[in-house]
Design an enzyme around this catalytic site. Structure first.
Site, mmCIF file in Angstrom:
data_model
loop_
_atom_site.group_PDB
_atom_site.id
_atom_site.type_symbol
_atom_site.label_atom_id
_atom_site.label_comp_id
_atom_site.label_asym_id
_atom_site.label_seq_id
_atom_site.Cartn_x
_atom_site.Cartn_y
_atom_site.Cartn_z
ATOM 1 N N SER A 147 0.856 -1.191 0.000
ATOM 2 C CA SER A 147 0.000 0.000 0.000
ATOM 3 C C SER A 147 0.892 1.241 0.000
ATOM 4 O O SER A 147 2.088 1.144 0.264
ATOM 5 C CB SER A 147 -0.847 -0.016 1.279
ATOM 6 O OG SER A 147 -1.363 1.268 1.569
ATOM 7 N N TYR A 160 -3.444 -0.990 9.987
ATOM 8 C CA TYR A 160 -3.334 -1.254 8.543
ATOM 9 C C TYR A 160 -1.945 -0.822 8.068
ATOM 10 O O TYR A 160 -1.255 -1.542 7.342
ATOM 11 C CB TYR A 160 -4.425 -0.460 7.820
ATOM 12 C CG TYR A 160 -4.495 -0.656 6.334
ATOM 13 C CD1 TYR A 160 -3.654 0.062 5.477
ATOM 14 C CD2 TYR A 160 -5.422 -1.517 5.764
ATOM 15 C CE1 TYR A 160 -3.735 -0.100 4.095
ATOM 16 C CE2 TYR A 160 -5.504 -1.670 4.388
ATOM 17 C CZ TYR A 160 -4.662 -0.958 3.566
ATOM 18 O OH TYR A 160 -4.743 -1.117 2.189
HETATM 19 C C1 GCO Z 1 -7.047 4.907 3.942
HETATM 20 C C2 GCO Z 1 -7.125 3.982 2.759
HETATM 21 C C3 GCO Z 1 -5.734 3.616 2.255
HETATM 22 C C4 GCO Z 1 -5.876 2.977 0.886
HETATM 23 C C5 GCO Z 1 -4.666 2.324 0.353
HETATM 24 C C6 GCO Z 1 -3.606 3.312 0.009
HETATM 25 O O1 GCO Z 1 -7.890 4.794 4.831
HETATM 26 O O2 GCO Z 1 -6.123 5.753 3.921
HETATM 27 O O3 GCO Z 1 -7.848 2.804 3.075
HETATM 28 O O4 GCO Z 1 -5.128 2.748 3.190
HETATM 29 O O5 GCO Z 1 -6.856 2.024 0.917
HETATM 30 O O6 GCO Z 1 -4.201 1.347 1.235
HETATM 31 O O7 GCO Z 1 -2.544 2.590 -0.591
#
Ligand code: GCO
Ligand code: CA
Length: 256
Positions: A147, A160
């Site tokens: 990501s 995440y």
């Molecule tokens: C957020 C998004 C990001 C994108 C992606 C970016 O809440 O900022 O979910 O995480 O989904 O991962 O690369």
């Protein structure tokens, strides 16, 4: 240069989290490049429906529903593939969830769920696939989906982000241990892509203008725009590429 370099004919690709979103688009693209597809999702009905949709498009696709964060389920899934004589040549570790909450309010159980689903799963499944690639002596391809958050952070998405940062270095660890067995392990870092996971962000005018202002390409990415990098990393064209991450982000990480 022949396009055979990018052909996946005769290879089998397992794409986790491919019942919808980025995983579905990547699987479809690998299928169009010739791969036989094994789709995965936690929901059996949705995964079967996705396999049927791709089959209706003339691709070879079957469904293998299991929870990527459940060690026993991962093992059972690979034992089922063994029993069916199915060898995974290409593994795309795409499965992932998002959970937006400031860390001070975050329940440790939510942290663990995100890290298990987005990072530990890639280790568990990567290990099962690599064991079999090494035993077969055929080598293979592992493509982990990172990501923008493999490089940078923003408030409210810590688990995440930590997991996606881990994906970048897990990819290098896979290269460190498995490259000598002819396995190429690399990653793709999608930017802000128009998917169901980001629906809330896309519908937020402030966030929408943030993404468009902060991305040199001035728009959200389309899931199909990941297919080129995925086919490259899944094909013989990348046989001497290992431990890398390719950002498909419209240039966002390249500029302030
Ligand atoms: C957020 C998004 C990001 C994108 C992606 C970016 O809440 O900022 O979910 O995480 O989904 O991962 O690369
Ligand atoms: Ca999914």
């Amino acid at each position: 240069m022949s396009l055979a370099l990018f052909s996946l004919e005769g290879r089998t690709a397992l794409v986790t989290g491919s019942a919808r979103g980025l995983g579905y688009a990547i699987a479809r693209g690998l299928g169009q490049a010739g791969a036989r597809l094994i789709l995965n999702g936690t929901n059996a009905g949705r995964t079967a429906a996705a396999a049927e949709a791709l089959t209706a498009e003339g691709l070879s696709a079957t469904a293998l529903a299991f929870d990527v964060a459940d060690d026993a389920a991962v093992l059972a899934a690979f034992e089922r593939l063994d029993a069916e004589g199915v060898a995974v040549d290409i593994l795309v570790n795409n499965a992932g969830i998002q959970f937006r909450k400031p860390m001070l309010e975050l329940d440790p159980a939510d942290w663990r769920r995100v890290v298990d689903t987005n990072l530990t799963s890639a280790f568990l499944i990567g290990r099962e696939a690599a064991k079999r690639m090494i035993a077969r002596g055929t080598g293979g391809k592992i493509v982990n989906i990172g990501s923008l958050m493999s490089e940078v952070a923003r408030p409210t998405v810590a688990p995440y982000t930590a997991a996606k940062g881990g994906i970048k270095l897990l990819t290098r660890s896979m290269a460190a241990e498995w490259a000598e067995h002819g396995i190429q392990s690399n990653a793709i870092g999608p930017g802000y892509m128009a998917t169901d996971m980001n629906e809330a962000l896309m519908n937020d005018p402030k966030f929408d203008s943030f993404v468009k202002g902060r991305t040199p390409t001035r728009r959200w990415g389309l899931p199909d725009e990941l297919v080129g990098a995925a086919v490259f990393l899944a094909s013989p064209a990348s046989n001497y590429v290992n431990g890398q991450i390719i950002y498909v982000d419209g240039g966002m990480l390249a500029v302030l």
